[in-house]
Design a protein around this motif. Structure first.
Motif, mmCIF file in Angstrom:
data_model
loop_
_atom_site.group_PDB
_atom_site.id
_atom_site.type_symbol
_atom_site.label_atom_id
_atom_site.label_comp_id
_atom_site.label_asym_id
_atom_site.label_seq_id
_atom_site.Cartn_x
_atom_site.Cartn_y
_atom_site.Cartn_z
ATOM 1 N N THR A 1 -14.196 -9.691 31.245
ATOM 2 C CA THR A 1 -15.654 -9.716 31.163
ATOM 3 C C THR A 1 -16.117 -9.602 29.712
ATOM 4 O O THR A 1 -17.025 -10.319 29.276
ATOM 5 C CB THR A 1 -16.264 -8.556 31.990
ATOM 6 O OG1 THR A 1 -15.801 -8.667 33.339
ATOM 7 C CG2 THR A 1 -17.775 -8.586 31.973
ATOM 8 N N LEU B 1 -19.913 -2.997 34.211
ATOM 9 C CA LEU B 1 -19.972 -3.946 35.320
ATOM 10 C C LEU B 1 -18.710 -3.942 36.179
ATOM 11 O O LEU B 1 -18.764 -4.252 37.368
ATOM 12 C CB LEU B 1 -20.231 -5.361 34.782
ATOM 13 C CG LEU B 1 -21.617 -5.603 34.177
ATOM 14 C CD1 LEU B 1 -21.692 -6.985 33.548
ATOM 15 C CD2 LEU B 1 -22.719 -5.444 35.225
ATOM 16 N N MET B 2 -17.563 -3.587 35.602
ATOM 17 C CA MET B 2 -16.301 -3.659 36.346
ATOM 18 C C MET B 2 -15.852 -2.332 36.945
ATOM 19 O O MET B 2 -15.087 -2.313 37.909
ATOM 20 C CB MET B 2 -15.189 -4.198 35.437
ATOM 21 C CG MET B 2 -15.314 -5.688 35.126
ATOM 22 S SD MET B 2 -15.207 -6.714 36.634
ATOM 23 C CE MET B 2 -16.914 -7.187 36.845
ATOM 24 N N PRO C 1 -17.043 -1.793 41.092
ATOM 25 C CA PRO C 1 -16.304 -2.459 42.181
ATOM 26 C C PRO C 1 -14.843 -2.034 42.274
ATOM 27 O O PRO C 1 -14.301 -1.936 43.382
ATOM 28 C CB PRO C 1 -16.430 -3.951 41.841
ATOM 29 C CG PRO C 1 -16.820 -4.022 40.418
ATOM 30 C CD PRO C 1 -17.595 -2.785 40.137
ATOM 31 N N LEU D 1 -20.584 -7.300 46.266
ATOM 32 C CA LEU D 1 -20.842 -6.815 44.905
ATOM 33 C C LEU D 1 -20.012 -7.599 43.893
ATOM 34 O O LEU D 1 -20.525 -8.011 42.837
ATOM 35 C CB LEU D 1 -20.523 -5.315 44.814
ATOM 36 C CG LEU D 1 -20.674 -4.677 43.421
ATOM 37 C CD1 LEU D 1 -22.116 -4.775 42.944
ATOM 38 C CD2 LEU D 1 -20.200 -3.226 43.445
ATOM 39 N N ALA D 2 -18.729 -7.826 44.212
ATOM 40 C CA ALA D 2 -17.846 -8.575 43.308
ATOM 41 C C ALA D 2 -18.350 -10.002 43.105
ATOM 42 O O ALA D 2 -18.335 -10.523 41.980
ATOM 43 C CB ALA D 2 -16.421 -8.597 43.867
ATOM 44 N N VAL E 1 -21.517 -11.119 43.436
ATOM 45 C CA VAL E 1 -22.766 -11.091 42.652
ATOM 46 C C VAL E 1 -22.467 -10.843 41.177
ATOM 47 O O VAL E 1 -23.020 -11.513 40.290
ATOM 48 C CB VAL E 1 -23.732 -10.010 43.204
ATOM 49 C CG1 VAL E 1 -24.917 -9.810 42.265
ATOM 50 C CG2 VAL E 1 -24.211 -10.396 44.594
ATOM 51 N N LEU E 2 -21.575 -9.888 40.897
ATOM 52 C CA LEU E 2 -21.237 -9.579 39.502
ATOM 53 C C LEU E 2 -20.557 -10.766 38.819
ATOM 54 O O LEU E 2 -20.862 -11.078 37.663
ATOM 55 C CB LEU E 2 -20.332 -8.345 39.440
ATOM 56 C CG LEU E 2 -21.001 -7.001 39.718
ATOM 57 C CD1 LEU E 2 -19.974 -5.887 39.733
ATOM 58 C CD2 LEU E 2 -22.082 -6.696 38.684
ATOM 59 N N VAL F 1 -23.227 -13.318 38.059
ATOM 60 C CA VAL F 1 -24.092 -12.883 36.949
ATOM 61 C C VAL F 1 -23.366 -13.014 35.613
ATOM 62 O O VAL F 1 -23.911 -13.562 34.642
ATOM 63 C CB VAL F 1 -24.569 -11.425 37.164
ATOM 64 C CG1 VAL F 1 -25.213 -10.867 35.900
ATOM 65 C CG2 VAL F 1 -25.545 -11.348 38.332
ATOM 66 N N ILE F 2 -22.126 -12.527 35.553
ATOM 67 C CA ILE F 2 -21.352 -12.543 34.300
ATOM 68 C C ILE F 2 -21.107 -13.977 33.829
ATOM 69 O O ILE F 2 -21.381 -14.328 32.677
ATOM 70 C CB ILE F 2 -20.014 -11.795 34.475
ATOM 71 C CG1 ILE F 2 -20.258 -10.294 34.663
ATOM 72 C CG2 ILE F 2 -19.086 -12.037 33.277
ATOM 73 C CD1 ILE F 2 -19.089 -9.553 35.267
ATOM 74 N N THR G 1 -24.572 -15.952 33.186
ATOM 75 C CA THR G 1 -25.264 -15.464 31.990
ATOM 76 C C THR G 1 -24.608 -15.980 30.724
ATOM 77 O O THR G 1 -25.263 -16.561 29.845
ATOM 78 C CB THR G 1 -25.300 -13.921 31.965
ATOM 79 O OG1 THR G 1 -25.922 -13.440 33.151
ATOM 80 C CG2 THR G 1 -26.071 -13.410 30.751
ATOM 81 N N TYR H 1 -13.160 -16.381 41.230
ATOM 82 C CA TYR H 1 -14.024 -15.231 41.521
ATOM 83 C C TYR H 1 -15.370 -15.552 42.160
ATOM 84 O O TYR H 1 -15.931 -14.694 42.847
ATOM 85 C CB TYR H 1 -14.265 -14.425 40.233
ATOM 86 C CG TYR H 1 -12.991 -13.870 39.649
ATOM 87 C CD1 TYR H 1 -12.309 -12.829 40.278
ATOM 88 C CD2 TYR H 1 -12.456 -14.389 38.475
ATOM 89 C CE1 TYR H 1 -11.123 -12.331 39.762
ATOM 90 C CE2 TYR H 1 -11.282 -13.892 37.944
ATOM 91 C CZ TYR H 1 -10.613 -12.865 38.592
ATOM 92 O OH TYR H 1 -9.440 -12.381 38.068
#
Length: 313
Positions: A110, A156-157, A160, A199-200, A202-203, A206-207, A210, A260
Motif C-alpha cells: 500500500t 489502512l492495512m 483488516p 472491508l478488504a 472497499v480498501l 480506495v487504495i 485513489t 484484490y
C-alpha cells in the motif's frame, strides 16, 4: 494475534507454492534468486548513489530512493520463502509469522502504491509547474509526503489483518500460495468473514483507485505539456520516459486489481499465485532500470563515483 492463536486449532500453515512445477524447482530457484538479487542490488545502488552525489539530492530522487528502500523490504517479505519452496518443496509457517507476513506485505504494498502517486505528482509539478516546484516540493514537504504514505499504508492495512487474525481456523491449513496473502487466509477461515471481505474489497478499491486517479491526472497533464514542446527531440525523449513508467504502472495496477479488487476474496485463488509473481518478481526487477538507471544524471553520477574510486586506488 497471540490471543487469536489460542482460540484456534491451527498452530501453523503450510505454504503450497507451485506444486505443478515442483520438478523444475532448482531451475526456478536459480531464476528467482537471480531476479531477487538483481532487484536488491539495483535498488541499493539507487539509494547509495542518491545519497552520495549531491546533484541527485532533489525531491524526485528523494522519492525514488524511498521507493527503492520500500521495494527492497516489500520483496524481501515474500521472496526468501518462495526460494525455500522451490528448493525444498512445501514450507511451514507459524500462525503468528503468517499474519505478520500478511500485514507487512500489504502495508508495504500500500505504501509503494501511494508513493508511486506521489512520484507522479512530483513529475507533474516539475514539468507543468516549474516555477512553483521548488517552493512546493521543499525538503519538509518531501519528508511529510513520505511519512504520509507510510502512515496511510499502516492504518489502512492493520484493521483488516487484525480482524482476520481473530477469526477461527479449525480446518485445512494448506495455503494455495507461496506466501500468506489475504485471500487464501480468508478461504481457510471457519468463521463468517463476510464483513472482513467487504472491508478488504472497499480498501483495495480506495487504495488502487485513489493512487491510479492521481497518476492518470498527473500523466495526462504531463502529456499535454509535452505536446506543446517546440523540439521534436524533446518530445520523443519525454514520451520515451513516460511510456516506460506507464508500462510498469500497468503491470502493477493490473496484477493488484486482478488479485484484490473482487467482493469475494476466495475467487481465482489458483491464478492469484501467477499474478502475484508480477508485482513481487517482475516489476521490482524493472523498476530500478526504468525509473532511474536509464537516466543520464544517474549515469553521470555513477561515472563520477567510479572515477573517485579509481583515484583513491
Amino acid at each position: 494475534m497471540e490471543h487469536a492463536r489460542n482460540q484456534t486449532e491451527v498452530q501453523e500453515f503450510i505454504l503450497e507454492g507451485f506444486p505443478n512445477v515442483q520438478h523444475l524447482g532448482k531451475v526456478l530457484f536459480m531464476v528467482h534468486l537471480l531476479a531477487y538479487l538483481t532487484s536488491i542490488m539495483g535498488n541499493i545502488l539507487i539509494i547509495t548513489i542518491t545519497w552520495v552525489d549531491h546533484r541527485l539530492q532533489t525531491p524526485m530522487y528523494f522519492f525514488l530512493s524511498s521507493f527503492s528502500f520500500f521495494e527492497c523490504c516489500f520483496i524481501t517479505t515474500v521472496i526468501p520463502k518462495l526460494l525455500a519452496i522451490f528448493l525444498s518443496g512445501k514450507q511451514s509457517i507459524s500462525f503468528a509469522a503468517c499474519f505478520t507476513q500478511a500485514f507487512v506485505f500489504l502495508f508495504l504494498g500500500t505504501t509503494v502504491f501511494f508513493l508511486m502517486a506521489v512520484l507522479s505528482l512530483d513529475r507533474y509539478l516539475a514539468i507543468c509547474k516549474p516555477l512553483y516546484y521548488p517552493t512546493i516540493m521543499n525538503p519538509r514537504m518531501c519528508f511529510l509526503l513520505d511519512m504520509a504514505c507510510l502512515a496511510l499504508g499502516f492504518v489502512l492495512m492493520v484493521v483488516p489483518v487484525i480482524m482476520l487474525s481473530q477469526s477461527s481456523f479449525c480446518g485445512p491449513h494448506v495455503i494455495p500460495h507461496f506466501f500468506c496473502d489475504f485471500g487464501p487466509l480468508i478461504h481457510l477461515s471457519c468463521s463468517d468473514t463476510r464483513s472482513t471481505e467487504l472491508l478488504a474489497f472497499v480498501l483495495a478499491l480506495v487504495i488502487l483507485l485513489t493512487s491510479l486517479i492521481i497518476t492518470i491526472i498527473a500523466y495526462s497533464n504531463i502529456v499535454v505539456t509535452i505536446m506543446r514542446l517546440p523540439s521534436a527531440k524533446e518530445k520523443q525523449k519525454a514520451f520515451s520516459t513516460c511510456s516506460s513508467h506507464l508500462i510498469v504502472l500497468f503491470l502493477m495496477y493490473g496484477s493488484c486489481v486482478f488479485i484484490y479488487v473482487k467482493p469475494k476474496q476466495t475467487n481465482r485463488l489458483d491464478s492469484n499465485r501467477e499474478a502475484a509473481l508480477v508485482n513481487t518478481v517482475v516489476t521490482p526487477l524493472l523498476n530500478p532500470v526504468i525509473y532511474t538507471l536509464r537516466n543520464k544524471q544517474v549515469h553521470q553520477a555513477l561515472r563520477n563515483a567510479l572515477s573517485r574510486v579509481r583515484l583513491q586506488k
